[in-house]
Motif scaffolding. Structure first.
Motif, PDB file in Angstrom:
ATOM      1  N   ALA A 577    -104.065  99.153   0.949  1.00 16.64           N
ATOM      2  CA  ALA A 577    -103.173  98.654  -0.099  1.00 16.64           C
ATOM      3  C   ALA A 577    -102.703  97.238   0.190  1.00 16.64           C
ATOM      4  CB  ALA A 577    -101.980  99.593  -0.255  1.00 16.64           C
ATOM      5  N   ILE A 578    -102.380  96.929   1.444  1.00 15.01           N
ATOM      6  CA  ILE A 578    -101.958  95.568   1.795  1.00 15.01           C
ATOM      7  C   ILE A 578    -103.065  94.577   1.474  1.00 15.01           C
ATOM      8  CG2 ILE A 578    -101.465  94.056   3.765  1.00 15.01           C
ATOM      9  CD1 ILE A 578     -99.912  96.456   4.978  1.00 15.01           C
ATOM     10  N   VAL A 579    -104.295  94.952   1.789  1.00 13.99           N
ATOM     11  CA  VAL A 579    -105.423  94.065   1.495  1.00 13.99           C
ATOM     12  C   VAL A 579    -105.663  93.968  -0.007  1.00 13.99           C
ATOM     13  CG1 VAL A 579    -107.886  93.693   1.872  1.00 13.99           C
ATOM     14  CG2 VAL A 579    -106.433  94.460   3.762  1.00 13.99           C
ATOM     15  N   VAL A 580    -105.521  95.083  -0.729  1.00 13.79           N
ATOM     16  CA  VAL A 580    -105.619  95.025  -2.195  1.00 13.79           C
ATOM     17  C   VAL A 580    -104.607  94.032  -2.752  1.00 13.79           C
ATOM     18  CG1 VAL A 580    -105.167  96.341  -4.317  1.00 13.79           C
ATOM     19  CG2 VAL A 580    -106.599  97.323  -2.522  1.00 13.79           C
ATOM     20  N   ALA A 581    -103.378  94.092  -2.244  1.00 12.88           N
ATOM     21  CA  ALA A 581    -102.336  93.180  -2.719  1.00 12.88           C
ATOM     22  C   ALA A 581    -102.706  91.734  -2.443  1.00 12.88           C
ATOM     23  CB  ALA A 581    -101.001  93.525  -2.060  1.00 12.88           C
ATOM     24  N   GLY A 582    -103.226  91.462  -1.249  1.00 12.52           N
ATOM     25  CA  GLY A 582    -103.626  90.093  -0.926  1.00 12.52           C
ATOM     26  C   GLY A 582    -104.769  89.608  -1.788  1.00 12.52           C
ATOM     27  N   LEU A 583    -105.749  90.464  -2.012  1.00 15.18           N
ATOM     28  CA  LEU A 583    -106.882  90.095  -2.874  1.00 15.18           C
ATOM     29  C   LEU A 583    -106.421  89.843  -4.302  1.00 15.18           C
ATOM     30  CD1 LEU A 583    -109.463  92.715  -1.553  1.00 15.18           C
ATOM     31  CD2 LEU A 583    -109.661  90.222  -1.306  1.00 15.18           C
ATOM     32  N   ALA A 584    -105.538  90.704  -4.801  1.00 14.66           N
ATOM     33  CA  ALA A 584    -105.072  90.571  -6.179  1.00 14.66           C
ATOM     34  C   ALA A 584    -104.312  89.266  -6.368  1.00 14.66           C
ATOM     35  CB  ALA A 584    -104.182  91.757  -6.542  1.00 14.66           C
ATOM     36  N   ARG A 585    -103.402  88.971  -5.452  1.00 17.53           N
ATOM     37  CA  ARG A 585    -102.604  87.754  -5.610  1.00 17.53           C
ATOM     38  C   ARG A 585    -103.470  86.505  -5.491  1.00 17.53           C
ATOM     39  NH1 ARG A 585     -96.419  86.836  -3.868  1.00 17.53           N
ATOM     40  NH2 ARG A 585     -96.155  84.847  -4.953  1.00 17.53           N
ATOM     41  N   ALA A 586    -104.531  86.574  -4.672  1.00 18.79           N
ATOM     42  CA  ALA A 586    -105.429  85.429  -4.513  1.00 18.79           C
ATOM     43  C   ALA A 586    -106.424  85.303  -5.651  1.00 18.79           C
ATOM     44  CB  ALA A 586    -106.171  85.545  -3.180  1.00 18.79           C
ATOM     45  N   GLY A 587    -106.442  86.266  -6.578  1.00 22.36           N
ATOM     46  CA  GLY A 587    -107.310  86.183  -7.736  1.00 22.36           C
ATOM     47  C   GLY A 587    -108.632  86.897  -7.599  1.00 22.36           C
ATOM     48  N   VAL A 658     -85.634  80.342  -8.431  1.00 21.21           N
ATOM     49  CA  VAL A 658     -86.027  79.234  -9.313  1.00 21.21           C
ATOM     50  C   VAL A 658     -86.154  79.691 -10.763  1.00 21.21           C
ATOM     51  CG1 VAL A 658     -87.195  78.028  -7.444  1.00 21.21           C
ATOM     52  CG2 VAL A 658     -88.510  79.546  -8.938  1.00 21.21           C
ATOM     53  N   GLY A 659     -85.829  80.964 -11.049  1.00 20.31           N
ATOM     54  CA  GLY A 659     -85.792  81.451 -12.422  1.00 20.31           C
ATOM     55  C   GLY A 659     -87.150  81.685 -13.044  1.00 20.31           C
ATOM     56  N   ARG A 660     -88.105  82.179 -12.239  1.00 18.36           N
ATOM     57  CA  ARG A 660     -89.464  82.328 -12.755  1.00 18.36           C
ATOM     58  C   ARG A 660     -90.096  83.621 -12.264  1.00 18.36           C
ATOM     59  NH1 ARG A 660     -93.784  78.329 -10.273  1.00 18.36           N
ATOM     60  NH2 ARG A 660     -93.472  79.806  -8.560  1.00 18.36           N
ATOM     61  N   VAL A 661     -90.940  84.213 -13.144  1.00 16.20           N
ATOM     62  CA  VAL A 661     -91.818  85.313 -12.733  1.00 16.20           C
ATOM     63  C   VAL A 661     -93.244  84.873 -13.024  1.00 16.20           C
ATOM     64  CG1 VAL A 661     -92.513  87.698 -13.099  1.00 16.20           C
ATOM     65  CG2 VAL A 661     -90.095  87.091 -13.181  1.00 16.20           C
ATOM     66  N   LEU A 662     -94.050  84.718 -11.982  1.00 16.93           N
ATOM     67  CA  LEU A 662     -95.446  84.350 -12.144  1.00 16.93           C
ATOM     68  C   LEU A 662     -96.237  85.599 -12.517  1.00 16.93           C
ATOM     69  CD1 LEU A 662     -97.377  81.880 -11.724  1.00 16.93           C
ATOM     70  CD2 LEU A 662     -97.878  82.851  -9.466  1.00 16.93           C
ATOM     71  N   LEU A 663     -97.102  85.483 -13.526  1.00 16.74           N
ATOM     72  CA  LEU A 663     -97.905  86.613 -14.005  1.00 16.74           C
ATOM     73  C   LEU A 663     -99.361  86.406 -13.619  1.00 16.74           C
ATOM     74  CD1 LEU A 663     -96.436  87.024 -17.613  1.00 16.74           C
ATOM     75  CD2 LEU A 663     -95.666  88.095 -15.482  1.00 16.74           C
ATOM     76  N   ARG A 664     -99.883  87.315 -12.792  1.00 14.30           N
ATOM     77  CA  ARG A 664    -101.296  87.277 -12.433  1.00 14.30           C
ATOM     78  C   ARG A 664    -101.828  88.715 -12.367  1.00 14.30           C
ATOM     79  NH1 ARG A 664    -104.606  83.469  -9.629  1.00 14.30           N
ATOM     80  NH2 ARG A 664    -102.859  82.337  -8.744  1.00 14.30           N
ATOM     81  N   PRO A 665    -101.988  89.377 -13.520  1.00 15.32           N
ATOM     82  CA  PRO A 665    -102.563  90.731 -13.492  1.00 15.32           C
ATOM     83  C   PRO A 665    -104.029  90.671 -13.080  1.00 15.32           C
ATOM     84  CG  PRO A 665    -102.432  89.920 -15.734  1.00 15.32           C
ATOM     85  CD  PRO A 665    -101.742  88.897 -14.884  1.00 15.32           C
ATOM     86  N   LEU A 666    -104.575  91.811 -12.652  1.00 19.17           N
ATOM     87  CA  LEU A 666    -105.979  91.851 -12.292  1.00 19.17           C
ATOM     88  C   LEU A 666    -106.827  91.490 -13.513  1.00 19.17           C
ATOM     89  CD1 LEU A 666    -106.297  95.047 -10.060  1.00 19.17           C
ATOM     90  CD2 LEU A 666    -106.163  92.665  -9.343  1.00 19.17           C
ATOM     91  N   ALA A 667    -107.660  90.483 -13.367  1.00 18.30           N
ATOM     92  CA  ALA A 667    -108.479  90.015 -14.481  1.00 18.30           C
ATOM     93  C   ALA A 667    -109.388  91.132 -14.985  1.00 18.30           C
ATOM     94  CB  ALA A 667    -109.310  88.819 -14.040  1.00 18.30           C
ATOM     95  N   GLY A 668    -109.391  91.321 -16.299  1.00 15.81           N
ATOM     96  CA  GLY A 668    -110.239  92.334 -16.900  1.00 15.81           C
ATOM     97  C   GLY A 668    -109.697  93.741 -16.806  1.00 15.81           C
ATOM     98  N   ALA A 669    -108.494  93.898 -16.270  1.00 16.04           N
ATOM     99  CA  ALA A 669    -107.846  95.210 -16.139  1.00 16.04           C
ATOM    100  C   ALA A 669    -108.787  96.262 -15.568  1.00 16.04           C
ATOM    101  CB  ALA A 669    -107.304  95.666 -17.494  1.00 16.04           C
ATOM    102  N   PRO A 670    -109.321  96.049 -14.331  1.00 14.91           N
ATOM    103  CA  PRO A 670    -110.287  97.009 -13.776  1.00 14.91           C
ATOM    104  C   PRO A 670    -109.690  98.399 -13.495  1.00 14.91           C
ATOM    105  CG  PRO A 670    -109.605  95.409 -12.121  1.00 14.91           C
ATOM    106  CD  PRO A 670    -109.073  94.912 -13.421  1.00 14.91           C
ATOM    107  N   LEU A 671    -108.375  98.502 -13.415  1.00 16.35           N
ATOM    108  CA  LEU A 671    -107.743  99.808 -13.248  1.00 16.35           C
ATOM    109  C   LEU A 671    -107.309 100.403 -14.579  1.00 16.35           C
ATOM    110  CD1 LEU A 671    -105.569  99.227 -10.046  1.00 16.35           C
ATOM    111  CD2 LEU A 671    -107.944  99.977 -10.240  1.00 16.35           C
ATOM    112  N   GLY A 672    -107.682  99.750 -15.669  1.00 18.47           N
ATOM    113  CA  GLY A 672    -107.353 100.243 -16.992  1.00 18.47           C
ATOM    114  C   GLY A 672    -105.954  99.833 -17.428  1.00 18.47           C
ATOM    115  N   PRO A 673    -105.611 100.125 -18.695  1.00 15.58           N
ATOM    116  CA  PRO A 673    -104.251  99.827 -19.172  1.00 15.58           C
ATOM    117  C   PRO A 673    -103.202 100.572 -18.353  1.00 15.58           C
ATOM    118  CG  PRO A 673    -105.719 100.344 -21.005  1.00 15.58           C
ATOM    119  CD  PRO A 673    -106.459 100.697 -19.751  1.00 15.58           C
ATOM    120  N   VAL A 674    -102.131  99.862 -18.034  1.00 18.69           N
ATOM    121  CA  VAL A 674    -101.030 100.426 -17.249  1.00 18.69           C
ATOM    122  C   VAL A 674     -99.724  99.902 -17.815  1.00 18.69           C
ATOM    123  CG1 VAL A 674     -99.961 100.637 -14.968  1.00 18.69           C
ATOM    124  CG2 VAL A 674    -102.448 100.430 -15.156  1.00 18.69           C
ATOM    125  N   SER A 675     -98.757 100.783 -17.987  1.00 14.63           N
ATOM    126  CA  SER A 675     -97.413 100.325 -18.358  1.00 14.63           C
ATOM    127  C   SER A 675     -96.402 101.062 -17.493  1.00 14.63           C
ATOM    128  CB  SER A 675     -97.128 100.568 -19.842  1.00 14.63           C
ATOM    129  OG  SER A 675     -97.087 101.943 -20.132  1.00 14.63           O
TER     130      SER A 675
END
Length: 715
Positions: A577-587, A658-675
């Motif tokens: 999971a830690i590696v998944v998080a790093g990969l996701a944030r790096a794009g 700094v009053g910001r939320v950066l949005l970088r979801p997994l491109a193409g939603a490979p885990l499917g729609p999630v809410s």
């Protein structure tokens, strides 16, 4: 997290021991854990607690009941199923086929409904008859207590049953060293065997045709010497208003998330002397206490659900931050501790003797800094962060003055006391650090991921110092830059799949050239360039590393690989999971999805309660992961992995100051729609949803905080 004294932490010893002296750690994989920290019941799948192995009711590192076996009419019921019932609850279903109508279908059913609470357990035994004839039998509960310390149980040591005492009608007690265990059966007859080591509760039962009866009993543990207790307050993400809710097209993600939240609620602890600050106990049963590294990582992974747990964990560890040099405990000024016990943790025959407060960890201190920084970014109260700045400065001081004893510019460890952990990173088993050809590395050791943690901590510490108007930021940015330069020169090595960062530098400063999961922890630390991150990402999803159900701890091509070794080929949920998080944030969305899919498949196999670790066999071998038989389950950072997968899919990265939320979801939603509803940013309840195209919508952000979409560099 595990020590060097068990099959979970193998030693470099090849001489066979005589069978009579070869103690084996009890197996866990087929037991049912029912836990509400600091108390846990471990039983068979039939609900029976038998006087064998690690079965029992444990409270704060001691076994309160070693036996609780139920019979009806002198025979044990035949188990047919069990299921969890939320935090602290389990239900077991069994049959008494020898009673009732003489037909093929069973007509007498027994349900054992167990509810563990901090310091006790209650059971309701429901006997239901669908028979056409009356049923009469005696229900008996056989009980035992040995007060065995967890380290004795863990090592397979000998235990002695304590003497039982009938203290009141339907009541039996045991006492030892100030601890008292009392069992009460409502309407039961209490008696003890002649040797007074085994006690019984019994109920005569008569059921009319199609009748039912309910019996109840409970156990209370009075333990004034326990160092951990239940927290005084419920979690931010407790059931009720604001409870996180998920909807996902992939049902495995939803079920893993929901079950994991129940387990995380059940693992919450506090120090007895400070019940207001909660943290997560590392895992059941061996490590249901404070562990610096584990508690920090779990709190960090749960930041999307709020900052209260993170701040509690930070304060608990800050209160025990090192102040002196002590080789025996590993303590040093500014250092964050490794584990807390009620007494010395000594494992028979191993030479391992850890003091009650043990500091033998190389990574907890930089990880503590990282948790403080990330909690601040997620919107932890400014005054709470500011109150910890003196501890931050002390932790940075350890990094600069004590973390590099030989002055080569890298963070390294060596157990100078001789009775502590030989390896002091997260892979802390005795044989975890191996060269590609299988040879073991010798300490002092400079671990690859720890250099990443130190680099990130120095930069994050500088950000905090600067933001709060404290001096010293420039020094730590210079430290980080120098570490990155040295790392690039010394750590990169060549292997069958290309160049990659070595697992470590050994005592002779040679790169330990096995390809391992450790390098995935460098992603996002700033220690690697973009091109280096891409090379690491490709290596991590190669079949040699990702051919199982997640990320292997070591490449299948390495000489030391063993799919059922503790750290040399197994798969750890938190590591993946830690590696998944790093990969996701790096794009690297595709890479992240490959590893996440493995964890989801494993979660389904394990009933959505991911164990501490499992086998790293190829998927094709059995079609399902092989259980690691001594793995903790539930375990804090394994349960927290579910939250990390959801967070990676959504891609929300707040910077509240700094009053910001950066949005970088997994491109193409490979885990499917999630809410998800019930996320928290700066204390506000937030919702987020990703659609099939990978577009994210966020609702409920506090005033003054806006969203910004990150560029998609890699898919």
């Amino acid at each position: 997290m595990l020590d060097d004294a068990s099959p979970s932490a193998p030693q470099a010893v090849t001489t066979a021991l005589p069978a009579a002296s070869h103690r084996l750690q009890p197996l866990l994989h087929d037991l049912v854990s029912t836990v509400l920290a600091p108390t846990v019941a471990l039983s068979g799948g039939d609900g029976q607690i038998r006087p064998a192995g690690v079965q029992g009711l444990f409270h704060a590192d001691s076994r309160a009941l070693s036996q609780a076996t139920l019979t009806i009419g002198g025979r044990e019921p035949e188990a047919v199923g069990h299921a969890p019932r939320g935090p602290g609850g389990s239900r077991f279903v069994a049959l008494a086929r020898w009673l009732g109508d003489p037909v093929l279908d069973p007509t007498v059913r027994i349900e054992r409904v167990r509810q563990v609470k901090p310091g006790g357990m209650a059971e309701r035994v429901e006997i239901v008859s669908s028979a056409t004839v009356p049923v009469a039998a005696t229900v008996t509960l056989e009980l035992g207590c040995d007060f065995a310390p967890i380290e004795v149980v863990k090592s397979g040591g000998d235990t002695v049953e304590a003497e039982a005492e009938r203290t009141a009608p339907g009541e039996i007690s045991w006492s030892s060293d100030g601890v008292r265990v009392t069992v009460t059966g409502e309407g039961a007859r209490a008696e003890s065997a002649g040797h007074a080591r085994t006690a019984f509760l019994s109920w005569p039962v008569e059921l009319a045709p199609r009748g039912r009866v309910t019996l109840s009993w409970k156990v209370e543990v009075h333990d004034p010497g326990a160092v951990v207790t239940a927290p005084a307050r419920a979690a931010e993400w407790a059931p009720g208003a604001g409870e996180p809710r998920i909807a996902a097209a992939d049902h495995r993600l939803s079920r893993l998330f929901e079950r994991s939240l129940d387990d995380l609620r059940s693992l919450r602890l506090a120090e007895t002397a400070a019940p207001g600050d909660a943290f997560l106990g590392a895992g059941v049963p061996w490590f249901l206490t404070l562990f610096g590294r584990d508690s920090i990582w779990a709190a960090r992974m749960l930041l999307p659900l709020g900052t209260e747990l993170a701040m509690g964990t930070l304060r608990v560890l800050a209160r025990r931050q090192g102040t002196r040099i002590d080789a025996g405990s590993g303590e040093a000024p500014g250092k964050i501790m490794h584990e807390l016990r009620r007494h010395e943790f000594a494992v028979e025959g191993s030479g391992l003797r850890l003091p009650a407060a043990y500091y033998g960890t190389i990574d907890a201190t930089p990880l503590w800094i990282g948790l403080l920084h990330d909690a601040w970014r997620w919107g932890a109260p400014t005054e709470e962060v500011a109150a910890l700045l003196p501890c931050l400065r002390a932790a940075l001081g350890w990094l600069g003055e004590h973390a590099d004893p030989d002055g080569d510019g890298f963070v390294e460890y060596l157990d100078t006391g001789g009775r502590g952990l030989a390896n002091q990173g997260w892979k802390d088993s005795g044989d975890a650090l191996r060269f590609h050809d299988g040879r073991q590395a010798r300490p002092p050791i400079a671990l690859v991921e720890v250099q990443g943690y130190a680099h990130q901590a120095a930069r994050q510490g500088a950000d905090l110092l600067e933001a709060f108007g404290r001096p010293g930021a420039a020094r730590w940015r210079e430290y980080a830059a120098g570490l990155a330069e040295r790392f690039r020169v010394r750590f990169w090595t060549d292997g069958p799949l290309g160049r990659f960062p070595a697992l470590a530098l050994d005592r002779d400063k040679r790169p330990v050239d096995a390809l391992t999961s450790n390098i995935g922890h460098l992603l996002g630390t700033g220690l690697l360039t973009g091109a280096e991150e891409a090379a690491v990402a490709d290596l991590l999803v190669a079949p040699e590393m990702a051919g199982g159900f997640g990320l292997r701890t070591m490449s299948a091509e390495a000489g030391g690989f063993n799919p059922l070794s503790y750290h040399c080929g197994s798969i750890w949920a938190h590591d993946t999971a830690i590696v998944v998080a790093g990969l996701a944030r790096a794009g690297f969305a595709g890479h992240a999805a490959t590893l996440a899919e493995g964890l989801l498949a494993a979660g389904e196999t394990f009933g959505y309660r991911l164990p501490e670790l499992f086998g790293g066999d190829d998927r094709a071998a059995l079609g399902r992961p092989v259980a690691y038989p001594a793995a903790c389950r539930p375990q804090a950072w394994s349960a927290a992995a579910a939250v990390t997968l959801v967070h990676a899919a959504l891609g929300l990265y707040p910077d509240v100051p700094v009053g910001r939320v950066l949005l970088r979801p997994l491109a193409g939603a490979p885990l499917g729609p999630v809410s998800v509803r019930g996320l928290r940013i700066a204390g506000a309840e937030v919702g987020a949803a990703v659609d099939r195209e990978g577009e994210v919508v966020v609702t409920g952000l506090p005033a003054g905080i806006s969203t910004e979409r990150a560029a998609r560099e890699v898919s």
